[in-house]
Structures are given as C-alpha cells and as structure tokens.
Enzyme design. Structure first.
Site, PDB file in Angstrom:
ATOM      1  N   THR A 151      -2.000   5.846  -6.961  1.00 28.76           N
ATOM      2  CA  THR A 151      -1.006   5.726  -8.036  1.00 28.76           C
ATOM      3  C   THR A 151      -1.083   6.902  -9.015  1.00 28.76           C
ATOM      4  OG1 THR A 151      -1.165   3.344  -7.888  1.00 28.76           O
ATOM      5  CG2 THR A 151      -0.263   4.214  -9.917  1.00 28.76           C
ATOM      6  N   GLY A 160      -9.353   2.554 -10.037  1.00 27.23           N
ATOM      7  CA  GLY A 160     -10.588   1.817 -10.298  1.00 27.23           C
ATOM      8  C   GLY A 160     -11.808   2.595  -9.852  1.00 27.23           C
ATOM      9  N   GLU A 204      -0.551  -3.628  -4.945  1.00 29.87           N
ATOM     10  CA  GLU A 204      -0.308  -3.844  -3.498  1.00 29.87           C
ATOM     11  C   GLU A 204       1.106  -4.352  -3.250  1.00 29.87           C
ATOM     12  OE1 GLU A 204      -2.248  -2.715  -1.346  1.00 29.87           O
ATOM     13  OE2 GLU A 204      -3.954  -2.321  -2.662  1.00 29.87           O
TER      14      GLU A 204
END
Lengths: 660, 660
Positions: free
Chosen positions: A152, A191, A441
């Site tokens: 992303t 993350g 997702e």
C-alpha cells in the site's frame, strides 16, 4: 492508593455473579465441552491449555491489563519486549508453529514481529526461487533478518495497478533501482516497518528499457543490520497513532534511487532475462491467487471467532447484570437483563451469527483443501474451475462476514451498558483491533463489485451457483428458508442483468451489485449452516445439536427480516413470514428456544479468561469484584491533583497504585 | 529523525488536493456562508473566530495533535493543565459563558473540569435554596470548590430507584449519614470525580426514621481543600482507561458512614423538617423535568453537529482522493472516489441526516422556549401539556438521533479507507468520544419504552401526535413523504394496541415498542425538516434553499427505503416507490442532485481546521502533506529498536522527532 479496612471488608462481596452463572449452566442441556471439541478439536484445546498456562506463569495477564493505559511509545516498547519474550519461549519450550501461533493469539495486541512472522515469511516461501530461499527465507526464519510486506502507498490502496514506486532494471549492471517519484509514492501502513524491520518486500512497477511491466515484488534492505539506522536513500518511520492496533509499528518508507542486486526480484513466476532484458514467465502463479482466497477465508473465520468472543463477554454479563423488575412479574425483584426481549433480540442472534459464519468458513476451507489436492495432483483444469467458486465465495464471506462481525461486536459492547465503554469490558479494543479487517485485503465495498460480476458471469455461463433456487413452499422448513435466500439471489441476478440492458452505467450498477453481493453472502452462510446440521447431529449429543438447529433458524429468520422487502420483491417471502408482525412472532419463538442455552453456547467456544481479558466476561461471574480491582489499581490513581485553577502545581505522584 | 534533503524536495508536493477542492466549491451554487449564518448566527461565528484565534496563538493546535499518542497518566496531566489554561484565558479575556463554552469545544477532548462547569453548577443552580446557593453555588462558580454529580453506581445505571447508597437522617443531630452498604453501591463513572473534585453531589436513598423516601441529592465533601487527599471514610479514585473520553477522570467513591450537616441536602423542592423529621415538598419540580428534556435535545443537537463534522472530513477527502478510473470513462484516468455511486450512497445521505436532525432539534428548542414562557407566565397547566409532548419528542430524538449519528460517523470513517483508521483522520476519536451518548441520559433502548408508552397513552386520549396521518397519494411530493411516515406510525400504534389486547406480555411488547419509537423519531425528524423548508426559502439564496430541499428528499427516501417492509405493511408505501428498484432509482436521482453541492454543504457548517483536527478534512485540501508531517513528527519515531530476538536491548532514544 492504600485501601482502608472498611473497603477491604466489602471484598469478597457476597455477590450473585457466580451463582447466577452456575444456574444458567445447569439449566441448559447444551454440552459446552462437546461444542469446544467440535469447534477446535481435542488436540488444539490441549495445546492451548499448555501454552496459556505458560503465559500465565510468565505474567502475561498483568501485561495485558496494563496495555490500555500505556502511551504509544510505551506500547511500542512493551510490544517489542513481548515479541522477544514469545520468541524466547518458543525456543525454550520447543513450540511448533501451532503453539507459537496460539501463544501470540493469547498474548493480547499483535506484537511488532507480527508481519515478519506472517506476511514476510509467507511471501518469501511462495514466490522465491531456491537460490532466493537460501538468501532470504532461511535467515528470515531464523530471525537473522526481520522483514515486512510493503504494498500500500500513501495515495493508493485497493488499486494495485496504480502504485507509483518504481523498480527500474539497470541494463549495464543488471541491478534494480527502487525509487519513490513523489510524496504520494511513500509506502504507507506497512506493519512491522515503522521501527522493527530491516528488510521490506516492496511492490513496485517493474520498468525494463522504458517499458512498465506492472507491479512486482523486490527484497529491499531498509535498515542497517548493525546499527538499525536507516540505510542511505531510505526515509522510513512509523505513521503514528491509530484507532486501534497501536502495539504495531505500521510504517512508511520513501526510496531515493536505491540500488538492489538482480537477485532481489522475487523470481519464482517471472524474471527479467539478465542478458537480454526480456521479461519471462515460468510456472503457474495460480496457487498464489488460491493463497489469497485462503487468506480471505481466514479473515472471515477470525471475524466469526472474534464475534463469538464479544458474545461470550456480553452474554455472561447480561446473565448476571440485574436491572429493574420484569413488569410482568413485579414481585420477583430485579431480573437479569438477558431476560428482557430487547436484550435478547440484540444478543442472541449474534451467537447464531458467530456459529453460522464459522460453519460457512469451515465448508470453504474444505473446498480449498479439495482445490489444493487437485492442484497437487496436477489436475489444473478442475482446480481452476474450483478456484473461480472459491474466489467468489471467499470475497463474499470476507466482505459480509467482517462487516457483520464488527457490527455485532459493537452491539455486544453497547448491550453491556456503561461498563461496555470501559476498557475492562474487554470489548472496546476487540472492536478497534477488528475494524481494519473491513478495509484491508480488499475493502468490503470494493469486493462486492467482484462478487456481483462473478455471479453475473456464472449466470451467463449457466453455472448453478445456487441449486436450491425454487419457489419457497407454504411451510417454512430449514430447506424452505434456504430456498428463499437462493430465490432472492436469483431475482437480484436477473434484475442486475436487466438493469445493464436498460442502460445503467457501470458506475450506477455498483449499488445494486453491492446488494446482490450481500444477498449472495447471506445465502452462502445460511446454506452452509443448513448443510452442516445433519453432520452435527451425528457428532454431538442430541440436545446440543438441536440447540445449533435453533441457532440456524434464528439466524435465517433475523437475516431474512433485515431484508424483508427484498425477499418480498423476489417473491421469496414464505407466506407465514409475510408481515412484519409474523416475522417478529417467529423470531420471538426462536429467541425463546435459544435463551436457556445462551451461556452454554458461548461457553462452547472455550475462551479462557486470559484471552477474554474482561471483567464482564469472567468465567466465574465475579464481575464487580474484578471491575473494582482493576479500577483501584489503575495508574491514574497514583496522581494527586491540585485542582485550584490559580495554582501552578498540576500533580504530585504517590508511591504505586493500590494492590488488591 | 532528521529529514534528508531529497525528502524535503518532495515537499511541497505538486498535489491536486487544493485545486480539486476549489473546483468542487466553484461548481456548486450553494452558498456556504449563508448556511453558516443560518446554522450558527453571525454573532456566534464572530465569537468563535475570536476565541479560536486566541487558542491557536496559545498553541492549542499542537496540544491537540499530541493527545492520541499520550498515556492515560499523561492525558490526565495535560487535561488538568489545559483546564487551568482555559480558566486563565477566561479571566484574561473576560470571556462570557458562550465564549468559554466555545473555547472548551475547540480545545479537543473534554478537560477534567468538564462536569464541574456543567453538571455540578447546573444542579446547584436548579435545586438549592438561597442559603445553599451562598454556601455551595457561589464558591463553585468561583472555582473555590470543584464538584461533580454522582448518581450512577457500580451495578445501577438506568434504574435510579434501585440505587443503594443511603443518606440516613440522624434524629439527634439533624445531620445526614452517607453510606455505601456494599461494593456494588460504589458511585461509578462519575466525571471529574476520579482525581479532580473535592465535592460530590451524591444521589442517595433518603432514610428518615427507618423509612425509605427514595433518591435525593446531597452535597458531600470528598477531598481535603488543602491537601486534596480523600477525607476520612471516603474511598475515591479513577475507574481506569475507557474506549474514549480518556482526558476525563471518571471516578468511583465508597462512603463509610460519612456525616454531613443538615444543610447539605438540596432542599429547593423538598426537605426533612429539622424538628419533626416530617418529609415535606415545596414548589413544583416540574421544570427540573423540563431541564432534563432540554438536556436530551442538546444531546441530539450535538449528535447532529458531530455527524456533520465527520461528514466534513469524509466529503472533503472523498473529493480529492482518486482511486481507479470510472469504467464508463476509462480514458479520463483515476477519478475522485466521491464520483462513485457506492461512495455517494454511503456519504451523501449522512449530510442530509445531519441537517435533518439539526432542524428537528431547532423545532424542539423552540417548543421548549414556548414551554418556558408559559411556565414563567404561571400558565402551569398549559406548560404541563407541552411538557408531555416535549418529553416524548426529546426521548425519541435523543435515542434515535445519537444512534444514527454514531453509525454515520463510523460510516464516514470507513469511507475514508485505510487513512480513516489513523488518528490523523480526526474521525476515530470523534466516534469513540461520541459513543457514550447512546448510553447516558437514558440508554437508547430503554428510552424507546418511554416513547412507545407515551404514544399509546396519547393515542388513547385522542391526542393528534401526527396530524398528517392520511393515505399517501399517488404522487410523491414532500407532503406525501411526510404522510407516509405518519401513516406508518399510526399503523404501528394500532398494531401495538392490538398486540396488548392479544395478550403479549409487557416484556414481549418491548420489541414492537422499540420499532414504534424508531418510526416515531423518524417521523419527527422528517416532518420537522419538511416544515423548516418554506422558512428556509425565505432566509437563504434560492439555490441554497433548493439544495436543502434536495437533502430533505434524499433523507426521506433513504430512511423510507431502510424500513420499506414496515411502510408496506402499513399501506404507506407510495406506489412509485413500491419496489426496491424503484426506490433505488429515486435515491439515485436524489444523490445526483446533491452530489455537486456536497463540499459546499459540509463547508456550510463552518468547522475550522482547529476544531476538525484532521489531515483528511483540511479546508485547503493539503491532505497528504499533512499526513506525512504528522507521521514523521510522531514520538514513536524517536525510538531506535533492537529487533534481534536474542538481544536484551529493547530501544534507544533519539533526540526529538523530526520537525517539519
């Protein structure tokens, strides 16, 4: 804050919690142990018990209780500490993957290694050549390098083809050059990247000889393995506080013409010929898509479990929280709120939803196993046919399942009244941490586009997606209920085709497509639950199987009632459920059947107190004592305020909070 | 974290945000300034501008940005500091109440004086004798004593009659003795009590000569005015971290036979004869109930404003966030997500809801003003007749208004995609802080019981609660839409009466009663909005008034569609809106009319950037630059991790985060 004797004398209070919960448990004929075995299997239950005993011994429960009061910086430090602790325990106790996963699940908020342990290693496993496995996967598995998965960007999430980061092949050296052409190209939300990772798997547009070959994945070192400082040309950091998930270092990174070796492009399925620069494919990437399917089913399954967890808390608390007398029995004194129709109609259908979603996910996991078997056996064509069905069902389940799960969790929280809002409820952070699942997702709304198009495509090809599509008969057996859901999907499919013929733009069609997708997901869940029932009858004691049958009926009726006008339009509303009041009566009957089993049905999920981390949901019902203990010992009570507005003094600190 | 030159060179980025927002603004014929004047009045707008300029000068914007990363302890300290700062500014700038209130509103999370400034002083103002005003109200207004309002207990919230704390009159001395007989009697959730207050207004069961006279209010000192330590027999503290509202010290307190003087029982409306112990009433407490009504309308009005604030953020961001190309115009490149039907159908109705709820609250405020006038004029009977209507409408509006507001806020957050989850979105904390409103001042579900019973009572008495109850005609004018809502309420009322006759228990009737209450609230909102339109036409430029008319229609259609089967049962579904697809078409038409005005309609609420505190909702559209700035400067970036699992080192700290 020291506790005076007269307060201590109120503890342990003679409170009714334990006796009320005991009564609930003995008044039900549902066997929670049999349910737990069905849902988790004996091995997994034993494994969890072993792992959780160790975590308790190691003081993880106290760490969990401290989390909600911590600052973001404190959370990050304790997250890294917790992560190291878990890795040390894995080594010490020779935990296999299942035990390690269980330990992470029971240790509260996801720690900073989360995306290394999951996404980084999984992606390297799936998409590397043997040479790359040695170079990257092996050190990753040994935690010699810590990595993350960077897809992303600041201004692009769902639209992967719109990603801006480039990886340009250097004809002279064979290297790739990773670059962020502008601010919005920054990788964002990644993350484990914010503070932890020294490697990133970067999704970037592959440019060869000026030609854009689309997004590919590259291994890019981002921080020094010695100093852990960012490498030259890399600007990397944490994106800041979030609504939840604050023990994770979601990060950003910008690249300034960073050169990486040729071998750092993941090359199992495609590569650039090092001599000619020709772009070549090899093998079939089909199973990578299969993997995405599996991931989505996993998210939906998590959504079921998390909803069940919120239900366990809310149901147990509602069974012991008394408020007002029932006006029909004024002399009986205050009654547990679970006895009120308004509470039942909010909470009991959620127990049903959690089980329904669980069984639907199980069926899809079985379907995936079949697909995997076919693929391994080289039956590619049959596998691909299954994959299409897996794709549409998994998109539908992920999209609808996570939506109803987070809504249900919030309903559980509110049904707990004021205490639901306190962190000691154990529901607030569950909701906040679950929320991203409606976005990642595949955003839940975006996914409905894929679902509705797949349905239309299948309809065009004559694929029978819903075999029960027939007129609902006069009765309302389970089969008839499923048929009503099927008929509604068929109706909306035909309608969607007609709207396209009528000239609706693709953009305008997104809204009815979303309705079609939702209807389809509800059909998938209801029909899977119905198919599971006969098997359950063979696996469970009769009253327990019957209770699941009651849940099926409740789930189907409540879901149908929520979209009654759509069923009516489709001519799929059974005559006995034609009016709102008929449906309310049918639902009231179903609620009455489920009510006596409510506590045992949530007990069946077998959440430990360590995992629930909730005063309200305690297995023993000692709710108020636990609320009081947590409140008295919270660190804010170490402060002594000076509230006089003119005083410059703000606070003094006391020695440690009370210990109870 | 120092920023390399090559990153700085990407700033200011040549991003489209500002130009896209400008285009939205100039393409709309809606006049935001006229709307702002209508919603707030020129005086209030000027006052806010003055106050906010001072807050910016005093660095409140930086404080606001720091809040989401703070620990609970840090938040409490900064909350007290902020509170003192605001009180000092009030003195320095001679702020009147309106200015002080505006300053508190613009300064972010409610500070620890919040319940002193509001509930404590209000309750003392309303319920004290002149003697008590001198003793308590005057020092409270001068901040010499800091107080709170302590009603809710650990195990009793809604059920005031079930409160356990006792206030026993001592026949010998005339004092009262405040006592908590058991753990669950602890006062709980009391704002400003946890660390700040030295006085509490305690609601307790008045016991005189062994007789329980029900809940009354007592002034009880809880902490020393010198040391701020708890007084003898008082165990008081903060209840711990919550899902939101963490700058407030919600507290608990237990009393061990605490003796207070006779004068500390609030005695404007009732008192214990100091000689005989006889319980006596004086004056009419009616206007206290009126005050509760006013409070509920205020909560509903806040719900409207807060929803509007979330809309402002989500709409502005959706107008500049591009994702994918519109498949109907593939060559135009990526398009702003606000152009997608799926985004429009989620966001645009929420703009409509915020305005609808605003106008409904305005009408109710006017009704309250009439009531107040009648009461002041001594026309008690007429006033009481109005009070009944005020009661049912305010319960309905509070219950339904806060529910749709929090749901709408969350919809706004999700519509912002991934960035909605970050604290820099400015929506997450808005949602978390707004959530308690669905529980306090009457739990939203509990209130529906009162609403439905009031409706039934009025119906029995032949009071025309909804005058438009007539058959919806063939057309669908605004009047016809309102009539449809009225007809549905009439139908559900009759149904409810029938169910009672059919022998449904009072408990079972709660569910259809909740549906009736919701239907009634929707009718109140829709009809008030319809009645406001002709007046608006006189006050606003024609295109702006027209745009509000479009919002009315959108709101009515979407609300009707959400309960279409109920309208159908009631025979209230206009023929042109009979099927789902007809309603979708009508809604699509309404959305198309609202779309061009979306940005200007949210601009009309005139939220400043200070108040929005949001990267996504910036008035100038510089979204990505602001996100990046906030991320880079967040305190977690001061940490250098040592991620090697075997290393005992956790983190090192850098000197300060990056400044941009």
């Amino acid at each position: 804050m020291s506790i005076p004797d007269w307060v201590t004398a109120l503890l342990p209070a003679k409170l009714e919690g334990p006796s009320l919960l005991s009564a609930e448990r003995s008044n039900s004929s549902v066997d929670p142990a049999a349910l737990a075995k069905l849902l988790h299997g004996e091995d997994q239950l034993a494994l969890r018990a072993r792992v959780e005993a160790i975590l308790r011994q190691e003081g993880f429960d106290a760490q969990l209780a401290a989390l909600p009061s911590q600052s973001r910086v404190e959370k990050m430090e304790s997250s890294l500490r917790r992560g190291k602790h878990l890795k040390a325990l894995r080594k010490q106790h020779n935990w296999d993957d299942a035990s390690y996963t269980a330990a992470i699940g029971a240790s509260g908020e996801m720690n900073v290694y989360g995306l290394h342990d999951k996404a980084f290693i999984k992606c390297l496993t799936d998409q590397t050549t043997d040479e790359q496995k040695k170079l990257f996967l092996e050190p990753a598995k040994a935690d010699k390098i810590i990595g993350c998965y960077a897809q992303t960007e600041l201004s692009h999430g769902s639209n992967v083809r719109g990603l801006e980061t480039t990886a340009t092949w250097d004809e002279k050296t064979g290297d790739f050059i990773i670059h962020s052409p502008q601010l919005t190209s920054a990788k964002w939300w990644i993350g484990t990247l914010g503070r932890t990772a020294n490697y990133a798997l970067v999704m970037a547009q592959l440019i060869v000889k000026g030609k854009n070959l689309g997004p590919h994945t590259f291994v890019v070192p981002v921080r020094s393995l010695e100093t852990h400082e960012p490498l030259e040309g890399v600007y990397v950091g944490d994106i800041g506080p979030k609504f939840g998930y604050n023990s994770m270092d979601n990060g950003f990174v910008l690249f300034n013409h960073v050169r990486i070796p040729y071998v750092n492009m993941l090359a199992r399925f495609q590569y650039v010929d090092p001599k000619t620069g020709e772009y070549k494919r090899r093998g079939s990437p089909a199973f990578v898509y299969g993997g995405m399917t599996y991931l989505r089913v996993g998210i939906a399954a998590d959504a079921a479990t998390t909803l069940a967890r919120a239900c366990a808390i809310a149901i147990r608390y509602a069974a012991i929280r008394k408020q007002f007398a029932d006006e029909d029995k004024p002399k009986d004194g205050e009654t547990a709120v679970l006895n009120y129709s308004l509470v039942q109609q909010r909470l009991l259908p959620l127990i049903a939803t959690s089980y329904a979603l669980y069984f639907a996910c199980q069926e899809l996991k079985d379907l995936y196993a079949n697909y995997d078997k076919l693929l391994s056996a080289g039956k590619t064509q049959q596998a691909e046919a299954l994959l299409a069905e897996l794709h549409v069902q998994s998109c539908a389940l992920k999209s609808h399942g996570t939506t109803i799960s987070v809504e249900g969790i919030e309903t559980c929280r509110r049904a707990c009244g004021g205490h639901g809002y306190a962190q000691y409820s154990g529901i607030g952070h569950l909701y906040a941490d679950m929320l991203p699942s409606v976005t990642y997702e595949g955003d839940n709304y975006m996914l409905t586009k894929q679902v509705s198009r797949s349905i239309l495509k299948a309809a065009k090809l004559g694929v029978p997606l819903f075999q029960e599509a027939k007129n609902a008969k006069g009765g309302i057996s389970n089969d008839d209920l499923v048929a009503a859901f099927a008929r509604r999907v068929a109706f909306l499919t035909t309608q969607q085709q007609q709207l396209a013929k009528d000239g609706w733009s693709k953009n305008a069609l997104l809204v009815p497509g979303w309705r079609l997708s939702t209807a389809y997901a509800q059909y998938v869940i209801v029909s899977a639950f119905a198919r599971a029932l006969p098997k359950l009858a063979a696996q469970l004691p009769a009253p327990t199987a019957q209770a699941l049958g009651d849940l099926f009926r409740l789930h189907a009726l409540v879901t149908l009632d929520g979209s009654a006008s759509e069923f009516a339009d489709a001519g799929a509303l059974p005559a006995q459920l034609g009016s709102g009041i008929q449906r309310q009566k049918a639902i009231a009957d179903a609620l009455a059947r489920v009510r006596p089993n409510a506590v045992n049905l949530v007990d069946g999920w077998a959440f430990s107190d360590l995992v629930l981390n909730s005063s309200l949901g305690r297995e023993d019902g000692r709710v108020y004592e636990d609320i009081f203990r947590r409140a008295a010992t919270n660190p804010v009570n170490e402060l002594v305020f000076d509230p006089r507005p003119e005083s410059k003094v703000i606070v003094k600190r006391r020695e440690g909070a009370a210990k109870l």
